[in-house]
Scaffold this motif. Structure first.
Motif, mmCIF file in Angstrom:
data_model
loop_
_atom_site.group_PDB
_atom_site.id
_atom_site.type_symbol
_atom_site.label_atom_id
_atom_site.label_comp_id
_atom_site.label_asym_id
_atom_site.label_seq_id
_atom_site.Cartn_x
_atom_site.Cartn_y
_atom_site.Cartn_z
ATOM 1 N N UNK A 1 -82.532 -5.802 81.420
ATOM 2 C CA UNK A 1 -81.294 -5.408 82.095
ATOM 3 C C UNK A 1 -81.519 -4.339 83.137
ATOM 4 N N UNK A 2 -80.411 -3.801 83.635
ATOM 5 C CA UNK A 2 -80.531 -2.774 84.679
ATOM 6 C C UNK A 2 -79.759 -1.506 84.331
ATOM 7 N N UNK A 3 -79.049 -1.559 83.187
ATOM 8 C CA UNK A 3 -78.242 -0.395 82.791
ATOM 9 C C UNK A 3 -79.139 0.668 82.152
ATOM 10 N N UNK A 4 -78.817 1.933 82.358
ATOM 11 C CA UNK A 4 -79.578 2.973 81.653
ATOM 12 C C UNK A 4 -79.419 2.822 80.133
ATOM 13 N N UNK A 5 -80.502 2.981 79.397
ATOM 14 C CA UNK A 5 -80.445 2.883 77.932
ATOM 15 C C UNK A 5 -79.769 4.126 77.351
ATOM 16 N N UNK A 6 -78.868 3.888 76.394
ATOM 17 C CA UNK A 6 -78.224 4.990 75.670
ATOM 18 C C UNK A 6 -79.129 5.381 74.503
ATOM 19 N N UNK A 7 -78.914 6.569 73.968
ATOM 20 C CA UNK A 7 -79.812 7.049 72.905
ATOM 21 C C UNK A 7 -79.769 6.160 71.656
ATOM 22 N N UNK A 8 -78.601 5.519 71.407
ATOM 23 C CA UNK A 8 -78.506 4.703 70.186
ATOM 24 C C UNK A 8 -78.692 3.205 70.451
ATOM 25 N N UNK A 9 -79.157 2.838 71.632
ATOM 26 C CA UNK A 9 -79.440 1.422 71.896
ATOM 27 C C UNK A 9 -80.583 0.932 71.008
ATOM 28 N N UNK A 10 -80.588 -0.382 70.808
ATOM 29 C CA UNK A 10 -81.616 -0.968 69.938
ATOM 30 C C UNK A 10 -83.013 -0.727 70.517
ATOM 31 N N UNK B 1 -84.687 3.031 82.884
ATOM 32 C CA UNK B 1 -83.592 3.979 83.151
ATOM 33 C C UNK B 1 -83.056 4.508 81.816
ATOM 34 N N UNK B 2 -82.921 5.816 81.695
ATOM 35 C CA UNK B 2 -82.402 6.433 80.468
ATOM 36 C C UNK B 2 -81.115 7.183 80.787
ATOM 37 N N UNK B 3 -80.098 6.951 79.971
ATOM 38 C CA UNK B 3 -78.830 7.663 80.147
ATOM 39 C C UNK B 3 -78.960 9.078 79.597
ATOM 40 N N UNK B 4 -78.473 10.041 80.347
ATOM 41 C CA UNK B 4 -78.601 11.450 79.956
ATOM 42 C C UNK B 4 -77.300 12.023 79.368
ATOM 43 N N UNK B 5 -76.412 11.087 78.948
ATOM 44 C CA UNK B 5 -75.110 11.497 78.407
ATOM 45 C C UNK B 5 -75.250 12.554 77.292
ATOM 46 N N UNK B 6 -76.217 12.340 76.398
ATOM 47 C CA UNK B 6 -76.335 13.245 75.239
ATOM 48 C C UNK B 6 -76.639 14.679 75.674
ATOM 49 N N UNK B 7 -77.349 14.841 76.778
ATOM 50 C CA UNK B 7 -77.636 16.201 77.259
ATOM 51 C C UNK B 7 -76.351 16.898 77.672
ATOM 52 N N UNK B 8 -75.573 16.220 78.529
ATOM 53 C CA UNK B 8 -74.357 16.869 79.044
ATOM 54 C C UNK B 8 -73.342 17.064 77.923
ATOM 55 N N UNK B 9 -73.226 16.069 77.041
ATOM 56 C CA UNK B 9 -72.256 16.190 75.934
ATOM 57 C C UNK B 9 -72.551 17.394 75.041
ATOM 58 N N UNK B 10 -73.817 17.783 74.977
ATOM 59 C CA UNK B 10 -74.184 18.903 74.107
ATOM 60 C C UNK B 10 -74.382 20.214 74.865
#
Ligand SMILES: NC(=O)c1ccc[n+]([C@@H]2O[C@H](COP(=O)([O-])OP(=O)(O)OC[C@H]3O[C@@H](n4cnc5c(N)ncnc54)[C@H](OP(=O)(O)O)[C@@H]3O)[C@@H](O)[C@H]2O)c1
Length: 278
Positions: free
Chosen positions: A108-117, A250-259
């Protein structure tokens, strides 16, 4: 006190330097101090050493060679991590385990989330995934920090290789269909030392911001350094390596900002700062 494994390596070296600059009590260790693959050596080493956090940067990182050295790769990345995770559990200390984009399939092309398989394609990726498993199963106080495409002072990285090649060649072929984020070990090390002083445990992705292909990274390096080099884009299928690598890193950095952690600077900025001192 903070323990840093892999202190003679690219990332561990920067973590130790920054801890020293910040006057934070720490001890950097490497293979000469303790071979992490040996449970008894690890237990003996830590018998009289108490600590609060262990930043685990030691690893087997030769991704292609790992395809032939599977046992050694697993002994270091899986068993070695398990040995350290047990010590952290027994001492009620936190562990920060550095992991990788290679735990994912790269589809795929979407950034991977931390809990992705997780679906690693290579021996190295599988061994790092096992390391993650040991940490999550054995420890309660853990950070798993997945990063990608690390470059630092030690010249064992893609950018240093490009600069080296430019001394003997004026043409190079570089893969254009693997996309990810170059990460300056200095920037990552700063974040790790900040994390170590919190109890915001969990799984994180941490890379410099933005995405590019290896081809785009090579073009950036030669352009910034004013090096005349013909860079030819090639596909992964044309550039054969022993280990399969994810096309989408591509890695999603959501967990950084959320914390409440700051994002790392853009990759272009990081590459320029690195090249300025090269
Ligand atoms: N480099 C990248 O692009 C990248 C990308 C994503 C994630 N990561 C992860 O980031 C972390 C740091 O990577 P890095 O680039 O700093 O790696 P590195 O430069 O290869 O450093 C790894 C260190 O671990 C040590 N080590 C190896 N086997 C050991 C053992 N049995 N006992 C004790 N120490 C041992 C190595 O010592 P020797 O040199 O003597 O073997 C080396 O000093 C690793 O967890 C890696 O998986 C790296």
């Amino acid at each position: 006190m903070i323990i840093v494994t892999g202190a003679a390596g690219q990332l561990g070296g920067d973590v130790c330097r920054i801890l020293k600059e910040k006057n934070i009590h720490h001890r950097g260790i490497d293979k000469k101090d303790v071979d992490i693959t040996s449970a008894s050596a690890v237990d003996d080493f830590f018998a009289d050493t108490d600590f609060d956090v262990l930043i685990h940067c030691a690893a087997y990182t030769a991704v292609d060679k790992a395809e032939e050295e599977k046992e050694l790769c697993f002994a270091i990345n899986a068993k070695g991590t398990e040995n350290l995770a047990k010590v952290c559990r027994d001492k009620n200390a936190a562990i920060i385990y550095i992991s990788t984009d290679y735990v994912f399939s790269g589809e795929g092309e979407k950034p991977f989330e931390t809990d992705d398989e997780k679906c690693p394609l290579s021996v190295y990726g599988k061994s790092k995934t096992e390391g993650e498993k040991a940490v999550t199963e054995l420890c309660e106080k853990y950070f798993i920090v997945r990063t990608s495409w690390v470059f630092g002072e030690q010249n064992r990285n893609f950018i240093a290789t490009m600069l080296r090649l430019s001394q003997t060649r004026n043409e190079v072929s570089v893969v254009c269909d693997q996309v990810g984020s170059p990460t300056y070990s200095n920037d990552l090390a700063l974040l790790l030392t900040e994390m170590a002083q919190t109890e915001k445990y969990g799984i994180y992705h941490a890379t410099n911001e933005g995405f590019c292909s290896w081809y785009e990274l090579a073009v950036k390096v030669f352009g910034y350094k004013n090096i005349k080099m013909k860079v030819t884009p090639v596909t992964s299928e044309e550039y054969i390596t022993s280990a399969r690598r994810p096309k989408n890193s591509r890695l999603s950095k959501k967990s950084l900002t959320e914390n409440g952690f700051s994002l790392l600077p853009p990759w272009e900025d990081a590459v320029e700062r690195y090249l300025d001192i090269k």
